[in-house]
Structures are given as C-alpha cells and as structure tokens.
Design an enzyme around this catalytic site. Structure first.
Site, PDB file in Angstrom:
ATOM      1  N   GLU A   1      70.128  37.476  57.240  1.00 57.16           N
ATOM      2  CA  GLU A   1      68.991  36.560  57.436  1.00 57.16           C
ATOM      3  C   GLU A   1      69.184  35.669  58.655  1.00 57.16           C
ATOM      4  O   GLU A   1      68.800  34.497  58.666  1.00 57.16           O
ATOM      5  CB  GLU A   1      68.752  35.752  56.155  1.00 57.16           C
ATOM      6  CG  GLU A   1      68.451  36.643  54.949  1.00 57.16           C
ATOM      7  CD  GLU A   1      68.314  35.900  53.640  1.00 57.16           C
ATOM      8  OE1 GLU A   1      68.341  34.654  53.646  1.00 57.16           O
ATOM      9  OE2 GLU A   1      68.185  36.581  52.591  1.00 57.16           O
TER      10      GLU A   1
ATOM     11  N   GLU B   1      67.577  42.734  49.864  1.00 57.54           N
ATOM     12  CA  GLU B   1      67.367  41.622  48.940  1.00 57.54           C
ATOM     13  C   GLU B   1      65.887  41.455  48.723  1.00 57.54           C
ATOM     14  O   GLU B   1      65.101  41.499  49.672  1.00 57.54           O
ATOM     15  CB  GLU B   1      67.901  40.301  49.532  1.00 57.54           C
ATOM     16  CG  GLU B   1      69.223  39.835  49.006  1.00 57.54           C
ATOM     17  CD  GLU B   1      69.526  38.412  49.466  1.00 57.54           C
ATOM     18  OE1 GLU B   1      70.545  38.237  50.132  1.00 57.54           O
ATOM     19  OE2 GLU B   1      68.749  37.497  49.148  1.00 57.54           O
TER      20      GLU B   1
END
Length: 366
Positions: free
Chosen positions: A193, A297
């Site tokens: 991320e 995710e």
C-alpha cells in the site's frame, strides 16, 4: 580454448556472471526449473486457470471467541466452522519479529506461525506473509509516518539496525522446512500500500526512487543471508490509474507476483468499479511480465449489515478475472472482522459462495 574455459569457470564461480556476460538475476534464479519457488509459481498459475483460492489473514490462529496458543495442535478457523472447509491461503504478519519478540503485533506467537506454516504446506495450502515493521527511526509502529526510508538507505546507524531486522527475519524464513528438510516456499508481501500515506514507507513519507531502492535493497539483503524460499508480492493500495503501479514498481528482477489491496470504504458500487479497473491493470501487467496476480487484501467494511455481500458483490468481480487468490483480513473481534463466523449475518451466503466451482478452499487444491 582450454584457457578460455578455465577463465569462464572462474568468472562464474566468483561473480555469478556467465561467459556471455549476461547477469543471472534473482528473479531468474527463483523461477529456475525444479526450484521450490518455481513449483509454487507453477501451482499459482494452475490455480488461476481453475478459479481462485480463497484465504484469510490469521484465519487459523484465532477467530471470534477462540484463540490458539503456541503448541496448539490442528487447524481450525471461523470459515471452517461455517463451511466445513479450511481456507486455501492463510496470511500471517511478521511485525515485531524484527525485534526478536516472541509474539507479533497481533499477539500471535511466531512459534505458532511457524508450526502452522509447516502444517498448511503439508496439507497443500499456501502461506502469505506481510510485514508491518516498526518505524526504525522513531521506534513507533508502521503507522508512525516519521520519514525513515531515506535513513535506512543512507544513514549507517539506521541501515545497520535495518540490516539486523532483515537478519532476524532471514533466520525465521530459513527455519521453514518440510518433512523432507526442504525449504517451504512462502509469499512475502513487504511495504504494501505504498501509494497511500499511512505507513512510513508511503508516498508522502519517501520519494518514489527511495521506495524502489528500499525494496531492492531488502531483496538483496535476504539473498545475502541465503534466503531461498521467498516469492515476492508487490501490492499497491487501490490504484487510480496505471501510474500508481509504475511509479513504485521495483522491477521484474525483484518481484514474482502482482497484487492490489482494495476494501469497500466508499460502498459496494464504488468497490466493484475500482476492483474491475484495478484487476484489469494487473491483468495487463501480468501478461506483459508473465507473473500471476492476486487480490492480496480485501474485505467488507460493513460486515454484519450486508447478508449477500459474498455472492452479490465480491464474486461477480472475481469470477473469470484471472486472479490466483483473494485474501480477506482478519477476524479480530465483533467490531472488526472481515470473514464470517457461525451465527454471523452473511454466514449462509458465504457457504453458498464457497460452493461455487471456481471458489477454491484448501480441500479443492488437491
């Protein structure tokens, strides 16, 4: 000619460079035929042709109202309690292993993580590790956004600390062996991320160039310590466009799997749009690079209020998408869970979801 051959042998043994001067890259080594890593990559490719494997973070370590301790025997999960099936992919986090702690940042014992990794591998499952490393400069958590990446690369004191962290993780990775004393290949997903700014390695906390160098440096340090069983997964947060991928991509020699993390923070309609767009980016990149890709995710931020999310929101976006696996986040407590559990509102719908032929649980991987 004899002397040329001798010189070539010396060059190969000392420098790792062949006689035609083409360097053998880390990625080529990881995909060398018959290597343990190449076998896992081949499995992932095969899985994506049959459907997608379903997984959960910490799914076999704890759930709602239960928690395993170091030394616990057997595998269980909230998802198994609903469906009778274990997840095909289990995620664990290595945060705090850098400090040589006994427990990770979510209070799961590293001994249990190792034990379950061995057992999941024995059963034919797949293990993925994330690493929410603490901030080496401020000594805060991963979410402490004090700038640190530049210091890891260029400040000797911080670099030495980071090197020690890598050494400690290396010892753990090299301890993962099967019954035949062979290394167990695992997916490693560090510094994820990065196109968001909530971690110390995020976009507002380091330059793109330093991020790429951090990734490459990390890979090289594991190589230095003789770690051979890592499959590296690169996973940005929800991408606005392909630039979010390209700006931070470390290069094909340092990545094995492409991924993305997407949650439905802005509701299901926006989630489906983002998921379709992001997976189309990954699919193009995976075809260019001949790498598998995954939804590394995801999760429903409104679990408990959406009884049909699995089949009506998640599945349509993943069906025929080409991903090799999807991993939902952990079931920490009743106000923070991303899989279902017995009695939860979406449990019947999740059972229906796992009965679709292309949704692969652990027993479906054989």
């Amino acid at each position: 000619m004899k002397y040329f051959v001798i010189i070539c042998i010396l060059i190969i043994s000392l420098s790792g460079i062949s006689c035609n001067s083409s360097k053998i890259t880390r990625n080529q080594i990881s995909k060398e035929p018959h290597s343990i890593n190449s076998k896992l990559l081949e499995r992932l490719s095969t899985i994506s042709k049959a459907g997608f494997a379903f997984g959960q973070q910490d799914g076999t370590a704890y759930g709602l109202n239960w928690y395993l301790n170091d030394g616990s025997v057997g595998l269980n999960s909230d998802l198994k309690k609903v469906t009778g099936k274990l997840p095909a992919v289990i995620g664990f986090d290595l945060g705090h292993l850098e400090h040589d702690n006994i427990y990770n940042l979510d209070t799961v014992a590293f001994a249990l993580i190792k034990q379950q990794t061995i057992e999941i591998n024995r059963l034919g499952g797949i293990v993925s590790y994330s690493w929410h490393a603490d901030n080496p400069v401020s000594k805060g958590s991963s979410w402490d956004t004090t700038e640190a990446v530049h210091d890891i690369l260029y400040d000797e004191r911080i670099k030495n600390k980071f090197n020690l962290w890598i050494e400690r993780l290396s010892i753990f990775f090299k301890s993962l062996k099967d019954d035949d004393n062979q290394f167990i290949p695992v997916i490693f997903r560090p510094f994820h991320e990065m196109n968001g700014s909530w971690f110390w390695w995020g976009k507002k906390n380091c330059t793109k160039e330093d991020y790429v160098e951090l990734w490459r440096y990390t890979v090289e340090r594991f190589k230095y310590h003789g770690v051979q069983n890592l499959i590296y997964a690169f996973s940005p947060n929800t991408m606005n466009d392909v630039k979010d991928f390209d700006d931070y991509y470390p290069g094909d020699d340092y990545v094995d799997i492409l991924g993305v993390d997407i949650y439905n923070h802005s509701g299901n309609t926006r989630f489906i749009e983002s998921l379709n767009m992001n997976l189309s980016i990954l699919k193009r990149k995976s075809e260019e690079k001949d790498m598998p890709f995954a939804l590394t995710e995801t999760g429903n931020m409104r679990m408990g209020s959406d009884s049909s999310w699995w089949t009506e929101t998640l599945y349509p976006a993943l069906h025929n998408s080409g991903i090799t696996w999807v991993l939902v986040w952990r079931n920490a407590r009743r106000d923070h869970y991303f899989g279902t559990f017995p009695g939860e509102k979406s449990a019947p719908n999740f059972k229906k979801f796992t009965n679709y032929p292309d949704v692969l649980m652990l027993s479906d991987l054989h």
